[in-house]
Design an enzyme around this catalytic site. Sequence first.
Site, mmCIF file in Angstrom:
data_model
loop_
_atom_site.group_PDB
_atom_site.id
_atom_site.type_symbol
_atom_site.label_atom_id
_atom_site.label_comp_id
_atom_site.label_asym_id
_atom_site.label_seq_id
_atom_site.Cartn_x
_atom_site.Cartn_y
_atom_site.Cartn_z
ATOM 1 N NE ARG A 86 7.967 -1.979 14.184
ATOM 2 C CZ ARG A 86 8.387 -1.332 15.265
ATOM 3 N NH1 ARG A 86 9.587 -1.514 15.710
ATOM 4 N NH2 ARG A 86 7.594 -0.503 15.911
ATOM 5 C CB THR A 87 4.661 -0.123 8.079
ATOM 6 O OG1 THR A 87 4.282 -1.094 9.045
ATOM 7 C CG2 THR A 87 3.987 -0.442 6.760
ATOM 8 C CE LYS B 132 -2.207 24.172 2.304
ATOM 9 N NZ LYS B 132 -1.486 24.413 1.034
ATOM 10 N NE ARG C 166 0.395 2.072 9.126
ATOM 11 C CZ ARG C 166 1.198 1.457 9.980
ATOM 12 N NH1 ARG C 166 1.652 2.114 11.035
ATOM 13 N NH2 ARG C 166 1.560 0.209 9.804
ATOM 14 C CG HIS D 260 -0.582 -3.922 8.563
ATOM 15 N ND1 HIS D 260 0.185 -3.674 7.435
ATOM 16 C CD2 HIS D 260 0.121 -3.401 9.604
ATOM 17 C CE1 HIS D 260 1.288 -3.035 7.799
ATOM 18 N NE2 HIS D 260 1.276 -2.856 9.105
HETATM 19 C C1 NCD Z 1 1.214 -2.859 13.504
HETATM 20 C C2 NCD Z 1 0.171 -1.918 12.918
HETATM 21 O O1 NCD Z 1 0.493 -0.782 12.557
HETATM 22 O O2 NCD Z 1 -0.949 -2.375 12.787
HETATM 23 N N1 NCD Z 1 2.520 -2.360 13.414
HETATM 24 C C3 NCD Z 1 3.238 -2.609 12.291
HETATM 25 O O3 NCD Z 1 2.899 -2.188 11.222
HETATM 26 N N2 NCD Z 1 4.316 -3.406 12.402
HETATM 27 C C4 NCD Z 1 0.869 -3.333 14.868
HETATM 28 C C5 NCD Z 1 0.566 -2.319 15.929
HETATM 29 O O4 NCD Z 1 0.617 -1.114 15.702
HETATM 30 O O5 NCD Z 1 0.290 -2.763 17.033
#
Ligand code: NCD
Length: 306
Positions: free
Chosen positions: A52-53, A81, A102, A130
């Site tokens: 999703r993100t 590397k 991320r 997040h």
């Molecule tokens: C979350 C995350 O990556 O922290 N997912 C997301 O971004 N919607 C929650 C999770 O991974 O449980």
Amino acid sequence: MPRNVIDVTDLTVEEIGQLIETAEDIIAHPAKYQDACAHRQLATLFFEPSTRTRLSFESAMLALGGGVLGFSEASSSSTTKGETVGDTIHTVSCYADIIAMRHPKEGAPYAAAQVSEVPIINAGDGGHNHPTQTLTDLLTIHREKGRLDNFTVGFCGDLKFGRTVHSLVNALSRYENINYVLISPLELKLPRYVKEQSLKSRGIPYTQTTSLEAVMPQLDILYMTRVQRERFFNEEDYLRLKDSYILTPEKLAGAKKDLSILHPLPRVNEIAVAVDKDPRAAYWKQVKNGKYIRMALIMKLLGIEV
Ligand code: NCD
């Protein structure tokens, strides 16, 4: 210095209100925004898995008429590397106007922001924060409840490693009269530093419990989370704790009629699929909201107004 979003408090409450207003306008009039980011590029650098993100960031930029580039796993980048995060960011900021990143290490997006010439958005750093999931959650709460104050919210599941919980607790602590109910196994309680920084320092009361059933009737919002397998030190503990809470239609029997059920997703076992049909389930709407609020955020950080 470019404007970064590393922590949700990098945005003021007023700015979050404006982002929600912009997201609402995007939902109502998407065509107005279709060229807003023409000729701009968003890079998504994902050193950790995501559905999703990453895709919501990319679909947000595409819906704004911009372009996207990036990688979805560290193994396909020069990280393998031995390149440092700093050098990777230095490189990508030569190609992109804004970066969503991320990383499994807490603080990596902050370190990236120190060397970047373009805005950095933290798309999740280890078990820490997040912030854009939190903006998604706030837009969803606002759309479901019509307000961001005066409610009781239950956080349920892995409150220790769940970064979305840490960011949302922090964000909500700036709004009036929120009652916190923290529901988790004893081993997965909200970390002390989050309680200190977000709740205790502001004199905000909270209750902790291991029983979801016992508190269900009080809740206006139930924020379910998955047990974060990848952050455990051993598989045995994960297996023992993974099914601590499973939300079923039966368990919702005592809940308020206007409860809103949120979950950042992915879900593993903690919400039975049968709950999806309940009108109180808001998690699939939450997925859509994530795209609109990220559109609003990208525009803001690029200084674009429509
Ligand atoms: C979350 C995350 O990556 O922290 N997912 C997301 O971004 N919607 C929650 C999770 O991974 O449980």
